[in-house]
Design a protein around this motif. Structure first.
Motif, short mmCIF file in Angstrom:
data_model
loop_
_atom_site.label_atom_id
_atom_site.label_comp_id
_atom_site.label_asym_id
_atom_site.label_seq_id
_atom_site.Cartn_x
_atom_site.Cartn_y
_atom_site.Cartn_z
N SER A 17 39.99 41.45 31.59
CA SER A 17 40.45 40.81 30.37
C SER A 17 40.51 39.30 30.56
CB SER A 17 41.83 41.34 29.97
OG SER A 17 42.82 40.86 30.87
N LEU A 18 40.42 38.57 29.45
CA LEU A 18 40.54 37.12 29.51
C LEU A 18 41.90 36.71 30.09
CD1 LEU A 18 39.05 36.19 26.01
CD2 LEU A 18 37.93 35.97 28.23
N ALA A 19 42.95 37.40 29.67
CA ALA A 19 44.29 37.07 30.13
C ALA A 19 44.43 37.28 31.63
CB ALA A 19 45.33 37.90 29.36
N ALA A 20 43.85 38.39 32.12
CA ALA A 20 43.94 38.67 33.56
C ALA A 20 43.22 37.60 34.36
CB ALA A 20 43.36 40.05 33.86
N PRO A 32 50.42 38.02 46.56
CA PRO A 32 51.35 38.89 45.81
C PRO A 32 52.52 39.38 46.63
CG PRO A 32 49.06 39.50 45.39
CD PRO A 32 49.04 38.54 46.54
N GLN A 33 52.35 39.48 47.95
CA GLN A 33 53.42 39.99 48.79
C GLN A 33 54.61 39.04 48.85
OE1 GLN A 33 51.08 40.57 52.33
NE2 GLN A 33 50.40 42.61 51.71
N PHE A 34 54.38 37.75 48.63
CA PHE A 34 55.49 36.80 48.60
C PHE A 34 56.39 37.04 47.39
CE2 PHE A 34 52.55 34.26 51.29
CZ PHE A 34 53.40 34.00 52.35
N GLU A 79 35.22 36.32 41.96
CA GLU A 79 34.78 37.36 42.89
C GLU A 79 35.98 38.05 43.53
OE1 GLU A 79 31.83 38.53 43.58
OE2 GLU A 79 30.28 36.98 43.33
N SER A 80 36.99 37.27 43.85
CA SER A 80 38.20 37.84 44.44
C SER A 80 38.88 38.81 43.49
CB SER A 80 39.15 36.69 44.81
OG SER A 80 40.43 37.18 45.17
N ALA A 140 45.28 34.27 34.27
CA ALA A 140 46.48 34.36 35.10
C ALA A 140 46.12 34.33 36.58
CB ALA A 140 47.24 35.64 34.76
N TYR A 141 45.05 35.01 36.95
CA TYR A 141 44.68 35.08 38.36
C TYR A 141 44.15 33.73 38.85
CZ TYR A 141 43.11 37.32 42.67
OH TYR A 141 42.95 37.69 43.99
N PHE A 142 43.34 33.06 38.03
CA PHE A 142 42.83 31.75 38.41
C PHE A 142 43.97 30.76 38.64
CE2 PHE A 142 38.74 32.59 35.75
CZ PHE A 142 38.32 33.52 36.68
N LYS A 143 44.94 30.78 37.73
CA LYS A 143 46.09 29.87 37.87
C LYS A 143 46.93 30.23 39.09
CE LYS A 143 50.02 27.85 35.43
NZ LYS A 143 50.88 27.88 36.62
N ALA A 144 47.12 31.52 39.34
CA ALA A 144 47.90 31.95 40.50
C ALA A 144 47.25 31.46 41.79
CB ALA A 144 48.04 33.46 40.52
#
Length: 247
Positions: free
Chosen positions: A148-151, A87-89, A117-118, A154-158
């Protein structure tokens, strides 16, 4: 503050949040020739007393990390590094390209095999404001969270996109992937692999550890809507994240 005539060889630890970089850094900093100075882009990181460093350009920040770094009197530093989380990038859009162009840089990519887990750990830390657990702590485990499903999507794809970006930018000779779960199981072997990759003489780790895992319970006890998420992701590429028994 004086450094050796020859600049130390640079390295960076890159990862998604909550992927074990603090633990890895603790292990690497046991070596008398290795110095990793925490999160370069985190204004609250106590390794960096000069918070105004973040006002500088991307190039100036990297010079601060690898050429004018905070040192320690108990070390003869031949390899110097820092940590940067994905996220810092986003806060400095040109920083990744500047980092990739730094001469001689080697990258350690920390990957948590179970990205769920992350994310769960990140949400727990944000809610409790407890980011690290030390061996002297006697705190209760963090409370379960709801995702949430959306979270999750989005996180898996990121995570997938970031791991691919790092691999494409640095290539096999300049990048080493270390899995968080393997680091927990066999820290001695992982650190030996990293030291060899960096070109640092091998050194036996001590048995003393300051940092501890904050959460050791399985996902179905730490995610309140675990079963809902498991059903949703059951037939896709992320179904493996919901297999109980993983670290």
């Amino acid at each position: 503050m004086s450094h050796s005539t020859l600049s130390p060889e640079p390295f960076a630890i890159l990862a998604m949040p909550r992927a074990g970089t603090h633990y890895l850094e603790e292990l690497l900093n046991e070596h008398p020739n290795v110095l990793s100075n925490g999160e370069l882009l985190n204004i609250y990181d106590t390794n960096w007393p000069d918070k105004d460093r973040l006002l500088g350009s991307d190039r100036e920040l990297l010079e601060r990390a690898f050429l004018r770094y905070p040192t320690r009197s108990d070390k003869t530093v031949t390899h110097v590094g820092c940590k940067i989380n994905e996220p810092q990038f986003h806060e400095r859009p040109g920083f990744f390209a500047e980092l990739a162009n730094w001469s001689g840089l080697k990258v350690i990519l920390m990957i948590r095999g179970n990205t769920l887990e992350s994310l769960r750990s990140l949400v727990q830390a944000r809610q409790t404001r407890h980011w690290l657990k030390f061996s002297s702590d006697d705190a209760a485990p963090p409370p379960p969270v709801t995702l949430s499903l959306a979270a999750c999507e989005a996180y898996f794809k990121a995570a997938d996109d970031f791991h691919a970006q790092v691999a494409n930018a640095f290539g096999p000779t300049k990048m080493l992937s270390i899995e968080y779960e393997r680091l927990l199981r066999d820290p001695h072997a992982c650190v030996a692999t990293i030291l060899d990759f960096l070109g640092v003489p091998a050194r036996q780790l001590s048995s003393r550890r300051i940092l501890q895992r904050q959460e050791t319970r399985p996902l179905d006890q730490t995610l309140q809507n675990f079963h809902e998420l498991r059903v949703h992701f059951a037939h896709g590429p992320y179904a493996r994240f919901f297999e109980l028994g993983d670290a």
